[in-house]
Structure formats: structure tokens, C-alpha cells
Design a protein around this motif. Structure first.
Motif, PDB file in Angstrom:
ATOM      1  N   LEU A 137       2.340  28.427  39.863  1.00  0.00           N
ATOM      2  CA  LEU A 137       3.377  29.399  40.176  1.00  0.00           C
ATOM      3  C   LEU A 137       4.177  28.966  41.403  1.00  0.00           C
ATOM      4  CD1 LEU A 137       1.267  32.666  39.757  1.00  0.00           C
ATOM      5  CD2 LEU A 137       2.558  31.428  38.002  1.00  0.00           C
ATOM      6  N   TYR A 138       5.470  29.303  41.391  1.00  0.00           N
ATOM      7  CA  TYR A 138       6.367  28.933  42.478  1.00  0.00           C
ATOM      8  C   TYR A 138       7.311  30.087  42.804  1.00  0.00           C
ATOM      9  CZ  TYR A 138       4.925  24.179  41.254  1.00  0.00           C
ATOM     10  OH  TYR A 138       4.185  23.064  40.993  1.00  0.00           O
ATOM     11  N   ILE A 139       7.684  30.175  44.076  1.00  0.00           N
ATOM     12  CA  ILE A 139       8.685  31.134  44.536  1.00  0.00           C
ATOM     13  C   ILE A 139       9.703  30.397  45.405  1.00  0.00           C
ATOM     14  CG2 ILE A 139       9.110  33.072  46.124  1.00  0.00           C
ATOM     15  CD1 ILE A 139       8.120  34.116  43.550  1.00  0.00           C
ATOM     16  N   VAL A 140      10.977  30.712  45.184  1.00  0.00           N
ATOM     17  CA  VAL A 140      12.061  30.219  46.034  1.00  0.00           C
ATOM     18  C   VAL A 140      12.433  31.323  47.004  1.00  0.00           C
ATOM     19  CG1 VAL A 140      14.416  29.325  46.111  1.00  0.00           C
ATOM     20  CG2 VAL A 140      12.947  28.803  44.145  1.00  0.00           C
ATOM     21  N   ASN A 141      12.565  30.971  48.275  1.00  0.00           N
ATOM     22  CA  ASN A 141      13.070  31.932  49.263  1.00  0.00           C
ATOM     23  C   ASN A 141      14.415  31.441  49.773  1.00  0.00           C
ATOM     24  OD1 ASN A 141      12.229  34.396  50.987  1.00  0.00           O
ATOM     25  ND2 ASN A 141      13.091  32.964  52.482  1.00  0.00           N
ATOM     26  N   SER A 142      15.414  32.321  49.758  1.00  0.00           N
ATOM     27  CA  SER A 142      16.720  32.002  50.309  1.00  0.00           C
ATOM     28  C   SER A 142      16.754  32.470  51.748  1.00  0.00           C
ATOM     29  CB  SER A 142      17.830  32.681  49.497  1.00  0.00           C
ATOM     30  OG  SER A 142      19.102  32.214  49.888  1.00  0.00           O
ATOM     31  N   GLY A 143      17.050  31.562  52.654  1.00  0.00           N
ATOM     32  CA  GLY A 143      16.866  31.810  54.072  1.00  0.00           C
ATOM     33  C   GLY A 143      17.717  32.921  54.651  1.00  0.00           C
ATOM     34  N   ASN A 144      17.133  33.627  55.594  1.00  0.00           N
ATOM     35  CA  ASN A 144      17.834  34.586  56.436  1.00  0.00           C
ATOM     36  C   ASN A 144      17.107  34.632  57.772  1.00  0.00           C
ATOM     37  OD1 ASN A 144      15.548  36.230  56.021  1.00  0.00           O
ATOM     38  ND2 ASN A 144      16.555  37.422  54.412  1.00  0.00           N
ATOM     39  N   ALA A 145      17.391  35.642  58.580  1.00  0.00           N
ATOM     40  CA  ALA A 145      16.795  35.694  59.909  1.00  0.00           C
ATOM     41  C   ALA A 145      15.278  35.822  59.875  1.00  0.00           C
ATOM     42  CB  ALA A 145      17.395  36.862  60.688  1.00  0.00           C
ATOM     43  N   SER A 146      14.728  36.242  58.737  1.00  0.00           N
ATOM     44  CA  SER A 146      13.289  36.487  58.662  1.00  0.00           C
ATOM     45  C   SER A 146      12.509  35.452  57.874  1.00  0.00           C
ATOM     46  CB  SER A 146      13.040  37.875  58.036  1.00  0.00           C
ATOM     47  OG  SER A 146      13.645  38.896  58.793  1.00  0.00           O
ATOM     48  N   GLY A 147      13.185  34.551  57.184  1.00  0.00           N
ATOM     49  CA  GLY A 147      12.485  33.570  56.366  1.00  0.00           C
ATOM     50  C   GLY A 147      13.353  32.369  56.077  1.00  0.00           C
ATOM     51  N   ASN A 148      12.731  31.252  55.752  1.00  0.00           N
ATOM     52  CA  ASN A 148      13.435  29.986  55.597  1.00  0.00           C
ATOM     53  C   ASN A 148      13.906  29.730  54.170  1.00  0.00           C
ATOM     54  OD1 ASN A 148      12.844  29.482  58.281  1.00  0.00           O
ATOM     55  ND2 ASN A 148      11.001  28.291  57.805  1.00  0.00           N
ATOM     56  N   ASP A 149      14.852  28.801  54.031  1.00  0.00           N
ATOM     57  CA  ASP A 149      15.203  28.231  52.739  1.00  0.00           C
ATOM     58  C   ASP A 149      14.052  27.322  52.329  1.00  0.00           C
ATOM     59  OD1 ASP A 149      17.862  29.268  52.401  1.00  0.00           O
ATOM     60  OD2 ASP A 149      18.561  27.833  53.893  1.00  0.00           O
ATOM     61  N   ALA A 150      13.380  27.647  51.244  1.00  0.00           N
ATOM     62  CA  ALA A 150      12.227  26.835  50.857  1.00  0.00           C
ATOM     63  C   ALA A 150      11.792  27.147  49.432  1.00  0.00           C
ATOM     64  CB  ALA A 150      11.056  27.066  51.812  1.00  0.00           C
ATOM     65  N   VAL A 151      11.085  26.182  48.846  1.00  0.00           N
ATOM     66  CA  VAL A 151      10.378  26.368  47.581  1.00  0.00           C
ATOM     67  C   VAL A 151       8.891  26.300  47.906  1.00  0.00           C
ATOM     68  CG1 VAL A 151       9.933  25.473  45.269  1.00  0.00           C
ATOM     69  CG2 VAL A 151      12.233  25.308  46.252  1.00  0.00           C
ATOM     70  N   TYR A 152       8.143  27.312  47.451  1.00  0.00           N
ATOM     71  CA  TYR A 152       6.715  27.398  47.744  1.00  0.00           C
ATOM     72  C   TYR A 152       5.901  27.352  46.456  1.00  0.00           C
ATOM     73  CZ  TYR A 152       8.301  29.133  52.303  1.00  0.00           C
ATOM     74  OH  TYR A 152       8.910  29.275  53.530  1.00  0.00           O
ATOM     75  N   ARG A 153       4.768  26.641  46.517  1.00  0.00           N
ATOM     76  CA  ARG A 153       3.793  26.678  45.428  1.00  0.00           C
ATOM     77  C   ARG A 153       2.691  27.662  45.807  1.00  0.00           C
ATOM     78  NH1 ARG A 153       1.910  21.470  45.156  1.00  0.00           N
ATOM     79  NH2 ARG A 153       3.495  20.882  43.618  1.00  0.00           N
ATOM     80  N   LEU A 154       2.308  28.523  44.847  1.00  0.00           N
ATOM     81  CA  LEU A 154       1.287  29.538  45.086  1.00  0.00           C
ATOM     82  C   LEU A 154       0.009  29.129  44.354  1.00  0.00           C
ATOM     83  CD1 LEU A 154       3.494  32.689  44.365  1.00  0.00           C
ATOM     84  CD2 LEU A 154       3.292  31.398  46.497  1.00  0.00           C
TER      85      LEU A 154
END
Length: 431
Positions: A137-154
């Protein structure tokens, strides 16, 4: 015969051979609910109010925190649904364990990752969810003041069902690809192919396009030099403008092809198809990008796209709160012809308030080796194929997940799966 009647006849015929494609889960961020769309009567359309029902919301029996702004969605062939929620800054896993058509019962829903996880990751804006060919499983986070631009493996290392423990959320794409923790990039939806390559949609104006990545040096990351490359952008030799957009979907009937939605500055919603025709790892060459469909309707806001094995393409319309279906009746590779667009889910009972992310919901899990929604003799060849050649199996059955053949759920496809498969086959399991 009218185009509408012809369309329905072709869809109905296709539906008989594609029963695994008649159930979908849909994000509704106005009602804070996920819906299940189920073509109960098999007519190829969701045209009865009874065919739209709640799949998950705050009223679930497990007491799981209800969604507040579901922003990404993916499903796995074993029935697991992965959902990200922006306001809750959380990732959910949902599964219909008892087969009643929802994830509202005890043990069927979980906030699997949220603030305070031991990996120190903040899912402040989860924009993409995906499952690779091995079921990870993977989640993409689009960056803002609270979290980074990144792709994460769960990865659930402790087998407790969540990803809150140390090392269970691992960044695989970050600064090496995006240039900064929260910079110019705007990563959105993510998909994987059978070979393990990831494809990521970027919606930033200056970086709009699809990017391809893989961990070449086996260090657990896919953003080292040469690992994160352009698959297609607006410099393509086809002369097709690639504008900001969010959705990304593999074309189920064309190898190395991907659909993406975008809105060009004139307010036109467009569906592009980018295909790596010559196998060089991108779709930048002449003839590899096609405008497959477009509409300038002011009342139409395309959000997500799903491609089906029978050639149909579904698009969610957030303005009309409907799902439209496209079918290439004249076989020209596009959907501009007369009668090639119809309404798939008409929301006749007005349940939907925001038709957004859409994902297929498999009919069965263990033993449905060919992913057609039942366990029968048609699964035997697929099961034997998976047993002898897992990678070849995934290439031959791209809509499946390798875990469909892992009948004993030990994360291996081997002789230990044979007896459980035979038992399922003998029992005539069917949904």
C-alpha cells in the motif's frame, strides 16, 4: 436503433463477460461518506436508487472516526479499500469482511495511520492512494505547512492492522524528486504497473505531467538520480498540451498506456491518454499522447477516471454528482462519436452530493484467480499460471492482485495454496 439503445446493448453484452466490474466505491466529501455503487440487475448502469448505498461513514458499528474530507482512494483485489482523509489527516483501511456490501460492521474499518505515528509522518493532505502488483500500500501526500511532498509505502510490520509503529511508514519518493520538502511540486494520484514502476501525476503548473519511478539501486527509495523521470509533459512531440490535473489511471486494454484528466485554461475538461508505444519508458514521442475526450460544459467538473477491461471508461462529475461512461463505439481510440458518452450512475435518488474519487471493488477475494467475481473452473488456468510464474500472471491479468492466488494468506504463492484452492473450487464459492 438510437445511439443510446445501441450503447446500452453493447454495455449489457460487455457486462455479462465483466461481472467483476459492476461494483465500485466512491468518495463523497460533502456527505462525509463512501458509497458503494453496485449494478445489481446487471444492465451495465447504476440506474436504480437501490444500486447506490453507504459503504462507510461515521455511523459504523466499530466507532471508527468518520471521514471528514476523503481525498484519495484505492482498492486491492482482496477487497481492501485504502482511503486518505485531509481534515482528519489520516489514512483508513476498510474491508467488507462479512460480504454484506459495506464496511460499517465491527472489525471492518480502521484509522490505520494518523498524527502521532512512530514514523513521524503527517498525512496533512493525502492526495493519492495506490496498491502495487505485490499488494503493498502507498499514500501520496501533497505538501503544505504541516506535511511534505512525498510518496510513502505502508507496511504493517507488527501485524496489528495499522501503520502506527516504528518503520511502518517509509518515504520512497521525496526531496530527491521534488527538490524540496514543500516546494513547487504538487504530487497527486499514483499507480503501479506489473513490473514495479510507479507513475505519479503532478498538478503544479510548471511541472504538470506524469512521472515514472523505480528503485534501481535497491536502497528502498525511488528518487535517486535516474530513478524519477518524466513519462509525459507538455514538451511531448505529439503536440498535446499537458495541463494541471489530479487523476491518473492505467488503460486496462492498452499496455503501457495511462489516462489522466485535466482542465485547460479555457475551462475545458479533457481526458488524455499517454502511451509508451515504442517501449522507451516515456510517452514523449510523436503519436504517443491522444486527446481521448473533452467537454466544455460549465456544469461538468471531471474529478476521477476508471478504465475497465471491457473498454469502458468511467469519469466522475463533481458538478452534476453523476458518473459518466464512455465507450468507443467506432473503434477510433477516442470517445467523441455519437452515443459514445452516457450516464453510468444517474443519482436518481439524490444520495450523492459530491462524486469524486472512484475505485473498483472486487466481488471476491481468495481464489478468484482471474478476477471475474466468482470461483469456478475458469480460475484453474489463472491459478496454475500464478503458481508457476507470478510475474507472468500479473502481466496476463493486470486487473488482478497476486494475493488472489495466495489462498492460504501466508504471503507466498506455492504448493501450500493448492489444497485451499481446491476446497474453494469444490465449494462453488460465489458472490
Amino acid at each position: 436503433m438510437s445511439p443510446r439503445i445501441l450503447f446500452l446493448c453493447l454495455v449489457c453484452a460487455a457486462a455479462l463477460d465483466a461481472l467483476a466490474q459492476n461494483r465500485f466505491v466512491l468518495n463523497d466529501r460533502t456527505n462525509d461518506r463512501l458509497w458503494i455503487l453496485y449494478d445489481v440487475d446487471g444492465n451495465g448502469l447504476i440506474d436504480d436508487p437501490a444500486e447506490i448505498a453507504p459503504f462507510f461513514d461515521a455511523g459504523n458499528a466499530a466507532g471508527t472516526l468518520g471521514p471528514m474530507n476523503p481525498t484519495c482512494l484505492a482498492s486491492r483485489c482482496d477487497g481492501l479499500v485504502l482511503m486518505g482523509d485531509q481534515l482528519n489527516q489520516a489514512v483508513y483501511t476498510l474491508i467488507d469482511n462479512n460480504g454484506d456490501g459495506d464496511a460499517l460492521d465491527l472489525g471492518e474499518s480502521l484509522v490505520a495511520a494518523q498524527a502521532g505515528n512512530a514514523s513521524g509522518v503527517n498525512f496533512a493532505f493525502p492526495t493519492g492512494a495506490a496498491v502495487d502488483a505485490t499488494g503493498r500500500l502507498y499514500i501520496v501526500n501533497s505538501g503544505n505547512a504541516s506535511g511534505n511532498d512525498a510518496v510513502y509505502r505502508l507496511t504493517d510490520l507488527t501485524a496489528d492492522g495499522d501503520f502506527q509503529d516504528p518503520g511502518e511508514i517509509a518515504e520512497i519518493v521525496g526531496v530527491g524528486a521534488f527538490g524540496a520538502p514543500n516546494g513547487a511540486a504538487s504530487p497527486q494520484e499514483l499507480v503501479f504497473d506489473a513490473a514495479g514502476f510507479g507513475y505519479l501525476r503532478d498538478s503544479a503548473t510548471s511541472l504538470a505531467g506524469i512521472y515514472r519511478f523505480i528503485d534501481l539501486n535497491s536502497n528502498g527509495r525511488a528518487d535517486d538520480p535516474g530513478e524519477f523521470t518524466v513519462f509525459v509533459n507538455t514538451t511531448n512531440a505529439s503536440g498535446v498540451t499537458v495541463a494541471p490535473g489530479f487523476a491518473l489511471e492505467p488503460d486496462a486494454v492498452r499496455p503501457r498506456a495511462y489516462y489522466t484528466l485535466q482542465i485547460v485554461p479555457t475551462g475545458v475538461d479533457q481526458l488524455l491518454r499517454a502511451t509508451d508505444v515504442n517501449g522507451d519508458g516515456d510517452a514523449q514521442d510523436a503519436g504517443e499522447v491522444v486527446l481521448a475526450y473533452s467537454t466544455a460544459e460549465a456544469s461538468f467538473t471531471a474529478v476521477d477516471v476508471v478504465s475497465l477491461d471491457d473498454g469502458r471508461v468511467l469519469i466522475t462529475d463533481n458538478s452534476g454528482n453523476i458518473v459518466v461512461v464512455l465507450l468507443d463505439l467506432d473503434s477510433d481510440g477516442t470517445f467523441f462519436g455519437a452515443g459514445e458518452r452516457a450516464t453510468y450512475a444517474d443519482n436518481g435518488s439524490a444520495q450523492l452530493a459530491a462524486a469524486r474519487q472512484l475505485a473498483r471493488l472486487p466481488l471476491r477475494r481468495d481464489g478468484d484467480a482471474n478476477c471475474d467475481g466468482s470461483i469456478d473452473i475458469l480460475d484453474i488456468n489463472a491459478f496454475v499460471f500464478a503458481l508457476s510464474d507470478p510475474s507472468g500472471y500479473m502481466a496476463a491479468y493486470p486487473s488482478c492482485n497476486i494475493q488472489n492466488a495466495d489462498v492460504n494468506r501466508d504471503c507466498n504463492i506455492d504448493v501450500l495454496d493448492i489444497n485451499p484452492f481446491i476446497a474453494l473450487l469444490a465449494g462453488g464459492a460465489r458472490m
